[in-house]
Design a protein around this motif. Structure first.
Motif, PDB file in Angstrom:
ATOM      1  N   UNK A  21      34.958  40.536  29.890  1.00 19.97           N
ATOM      2  CA  UNK A  21      35.462  39.329  29.223  1.00 19.97           C
ATOM      3  C   UNK A  21      36.555  39.659  28.210  1.00 19.97           C
ATOM      4  N   UNK A  22      36.554  40.887  27.725  1.00 14.85           N
ATOM      5  CA  UNK A  22      37.545  41.303  26.728  1.00 14.85           C
ATOM      6  C   UNK A  22      38.599  42.243  27.305  1.00 14.85           C
ATOM      7  N   UNK A  23      38.779  42.155  28.619  1.00 17.39           N
ATOM      8  CA  UNK A  23      39.923  42.828  29.231  1.00 17.39           C
ATOM      9  C   UNK A  23      39.691  44.169  29.877  1.00 17.39           C
ATOM     10  N   UNK A  24      38.459  44.668  29.896  1.00 16.22           N
ATOM     11  CA  UNK A  24      38.227  45.950  30.568  1.00 16.22           C
ATOM     12  C   UNK A  24      38.507  45.792  32.056  1.00 16.22           C
ATOM     13  N   UNK A  25      39.221  46.721  32.625  1.00 21.99           N
ATOM     14  CA  UNK A  25      39.615  46.671  34.031  1.00 21.99           C
ATOM     15  C   UNK A  25      38.467  47.159  34.910  1.00 21.99           C
ATOM     16  N   UNK A  26      37.893  46.285  35.751  1.00 20.31           N
ATOM     17  CA  UNK A  26      36.779  46.713  36.598  1.00 20.31           C
ATOM     18  C   UNK A  26      37.198  47.700  37.682  1.00 20.31           C
ATOM     19  N   UNK A  27      38.513  47.895  37.857  1.00 19.05           N
ATOM     20  CA  UNK A  27      39.017  48.818  38.877  1.00 19.05           C
ATOM     21  C   UNK A  27      39.539  50.119  38.291  1.00 19.05           C
ATOM     22  N   UNK A  28      39.280  50.344  37.015  1.00 21.94           N
ATOM     23  CA  UNK A  28      39.732  51.576  36.376  1.00 21.94           C
ATOM     24  C   UNK A  28      39.224  52.781  37.166  1.00 21.94           C
ATOM     25  N   UNK A  29      40.066  53.768  37.359  1.00 24.17           N
ATOM     26  CA  UNK A  29      39.747  54.983  38.119  1.00 24.17           C
ATOM     27  C   UNK A  29      39.578  54.707  39.601  1.00 24.17           C
ATOM     28  N   UNK A  30      40.125  53.604  40.078  1.00 21.22           N
ATOM     29  CA  UNK A  30      39.930  53.216  41.464  1.00 21.22           C
ATOM     30  C   UNK A  30      40.369  54.304  42.435  1.00 21.22           C
ATOM     31  N   UNK A  31      41.436  54.990  42.150  1.00 18.99           N
ATOM     32  CA  UNK A  31      41.880  56.062  43.027  1.00 18.99           C
ATOM     33  C   UNK A  31      41.824  57.420  42.329  1.00 18.99           C
ATOM     34  N   UNK A  32      41.148  57.456  41.213  1.00 18.68           N
ATOM     35  CA  UNK A  32      41.031  58.707  40.481  1.00 18.68           C
ATOM     36  C   UNK A  32      39.825  59.508  40.934  1.00 18.68           C
ATOM     37  N   UNK A  33      39.445  60.440  40.120  1.00 18.67           N
ATOM     38  CA  UNK A  33      38.319  61.310  40.434  1.00 18.67           C
ATOM     39  C   UNK A  33      37.008  60.542  40.400  1.00 18.67           C
ATOM     40  N   UNK A  34      36.876  59.645  39.446  1.00 16.52           N
ATOM     41  CA  UNK A  34      35.623  58.902  39.285  1.00 16.52           C
ATOM     42  C   UNK A  34      35.638  57.626  40.121  1.00 16.52           C
ATOM     43  N   UNK A  35      34.453  57.126  40.424  1.00 15.30           N
ATOM     44  CA  UNK A  35      34.334  55.854  41.118  1.00 15.30           C
ATOM     45  C   UNK A  35      34.642  54.710  40.170  1.00 15.30           C
ATOM     46  N   UNK A  36      34.996  53.561  40.739  1.00 17.00           N
ATOM     47  CA  UNK A  36      35.169  52.360  39.929  1.00 17.00           C
ATOM     48  C   UNK A  36      33.792  51.906  39.451  1.00 17.00           C
ATOM     49  N   UNK A  37      33.781  50.974  38.523  1.00 15.60           N
ATOM     50  CA  UNK A  37      32.512  50.453  38.000  1.00 15.60           C
ATOM     51  C   UNK A  37      31.680  49.822  39.119  1.00 15.60           C
ATOM     52  N   UNK A  38      32.329  49.122  40.051  1.00 14.74           N
ATOM     53  CA  UNK A  38      31.600  48.495  41.155  1.00 14.74           C
ATOM     54  C   UNK A  38      30.957  49.556  42.043  1.00 14.74           C
ATOM     55  N   UNK A  39      31.671  50.618  42.316  1.00 15.19           N
ATOM     56  CA  UNK A  39      31.104  51.701  43.129  1.00 15.19           C
ATOM     57  C   UNK A  39      29.934  52.364  42.403  1.00 15.19           C
ATOM     58  N   UNK A  40      30.052  52.517  41.093  1.00 14.11           N
ATOM     59  CA  UNK A  40      28.927  53.048  40.313  1.00 14.11           C
ATOM     60  C   UNK A  40      27.725  52.108  40.390  1.00 14.11           C
ATOM     61  N   UNK A  41      27.987  50.810  40.342  1.00 14.07           N
ATOM     62  CA  UNK A  41      26.903  49.829  40.380  1.00 14.07           C
ATOM     63  C   UNK A  41      26.174  49.855  41.716  1.00 14.07           C
ATOM     64  N   UNK A  42      26.895  50.078  42.804  1.00 10.25           N
ATOM     65  CA  UNK A  42      26.255  50.093  44.121  1.00 10.25           C
ATOM     66  C   UNK A  42      25.461  51.367  44.338  1.00 10.25           C
ATOM     67  N   UNK A  43      25.819  52.417  43.641  1.00 11.08           N
ATOM     68  CA  UNK A  43      25.125  53.691  43.803  1.00 11.08           C
ATOM     69  C   UNK A  43      23.800  53.723  43.051  1.00 11.08           C
ATOM     70  N   UNK A  44      23.746  53.055  41.933  1.00  4.68           N
ATOM     71  CA  UNK A  44      22.552  53.103  41.097  1.00  4.68           C
ATOM     72  C   UNK A  44      21.646  51.914  41.315  1.00  4.68           C
ATOM     73  N   UNK A  45      20.923  51.593  40.285  1.00  8.85           N
ATOM     74  CA  UNK A  45      19.984  50.469  40.389  1.00  8.85           C
ATOM     75  C   UNK A  45      20.481  49.259  39.610  1.00  8.85           C
ATOM     76  N   UNK A  46      21.787  49.092  39.544  1.00  4.03           N
ATOM     77  CA  UNK A  46      22.358  47.980  38.783  1.00  4.03           C
ATOM     78  C   UNK A  46      21.888  46.647  39.340  1.00  4.03           C
ATOM     79  N   UNK A  47      21.614  45.739  38.443  1.00  7.24           N
ATOM     80  CA  UNK A  47      21.194  44.398  38.844  1.00  7.24           C
ATOM     81  C   UNK A  47      22.374  43.643  39.451  1.00  7.24           C
ATOM     82  N   UNK A  48      22.060  42.661  40.290  1.00  9.00           N
ATOM     83  CA  UNK A  48      23.096  41.901  40.980  1.00  9.00           C
ATOM     84  C   UNK A  48      24.016  41.164  40.020  1.00  9.00           C
ATOM     85  N   UNK A  49      23.527  40.814  38.845  1.00 15.11           N
ATOM     86  CA  UNK A  49      24.368  40.164  37.840  1.00 15.11           C
ATOM     87  C   UNK A  49      25.544  41.026  37.430  1.00 15.11           C
ATOM     88  N   UNK A  50      25.339  42.325  37.411  1.00 11.36           N
ATOM     89  CA  UNK A  50      26.437  43.245  37.077  1.00 11.36           C
ATOM     90  C   UNK A  50      27.491  43.197  38.172  1.00 11.36           C
TER      91      UNK A  50
END
Length: 164
Positions: A21-50
């Motif tokens: 809501x305050x401007x953090x890019x959900x695609x940060x590191x999309x092509x970098x070494x780390x996964x994006x936040x969405x990819x991290x969420x699918x790997x772990x036990x993140x709730x669907x709300x995330x």
């Protein structure tokens, strides 16, 4: 690690919502070494709300590893959510794999069906097939999901993939 991925990794929905809501890019590191936040969420036990918060703020699904990662982990509810809310393809092949580095060794990488079959996720293989996933797509090393299941010794997944 970006703040989004940190918050996702700790399953903190209010913090994820605050950040995006305050401007953090959900695609940060999309092509970098780390996964994006969405990819991290699918790997772990993140709730669907995330997932919803990230998708609502422009998290990329097409061409990314989110579907593959969820399938490898057997997270059917996440796959359903990504298809419904993120317009993800059942036969999505990530374009952000490092085929010249570490990812090249992962024969279970390709479509979600490759990921599920290569990790013994029988229920996920069955679900993906019911959703119309293609059995014929070859991954970056030229193998079908059935060949991946066979090579990795997941006989039940292999049998499911042989059925017509």
């Amino acid at each position: 690690m970006c703040p989004n991925s940190f918050a996702v990794g700790r399953n903190k929905l209010p913090l994820v919502e605050y950040l995006v809501d305050h401007g953090a890019d959900p695609n940060f590191n999309l092509r970098g070494v780390a996964d994006s936040a969405l990819e991290c969420a699918t790997a772990g036990n993140a709730q669907l709300g995330i997932l919803t918060a990230l998708l609502d703020h422009g998290a990329a699904v097409q061409g990314r590893r989110a579907m593959l990662i969820a399938a490898r982990a057997g997270r059917i509810r996440v796959l359903e959510h990504l298809i419904r809310e993120g317009n993800a393809s059942i036969d999505a092949v990530p374009d952000n794999m490092d085929v010249f580095g570490n990812d090249r060794q992962r024969i279970d990488w390709g479509t979600p069906l490759h990921g599920a079959a290569g990790n013994g996720q029988t229920m996920t293989v069955e679900w993906l097939l019911k959703q119309g996933a293609s059995r014929d797509i070859k991954n970056h090393v030229g193998q079908t999901p059935e060949e991946v299941a066979s090579k990795k010794g997941y006989l039940e997944c292999e049998k499911l993939l042989q059925q017509v």
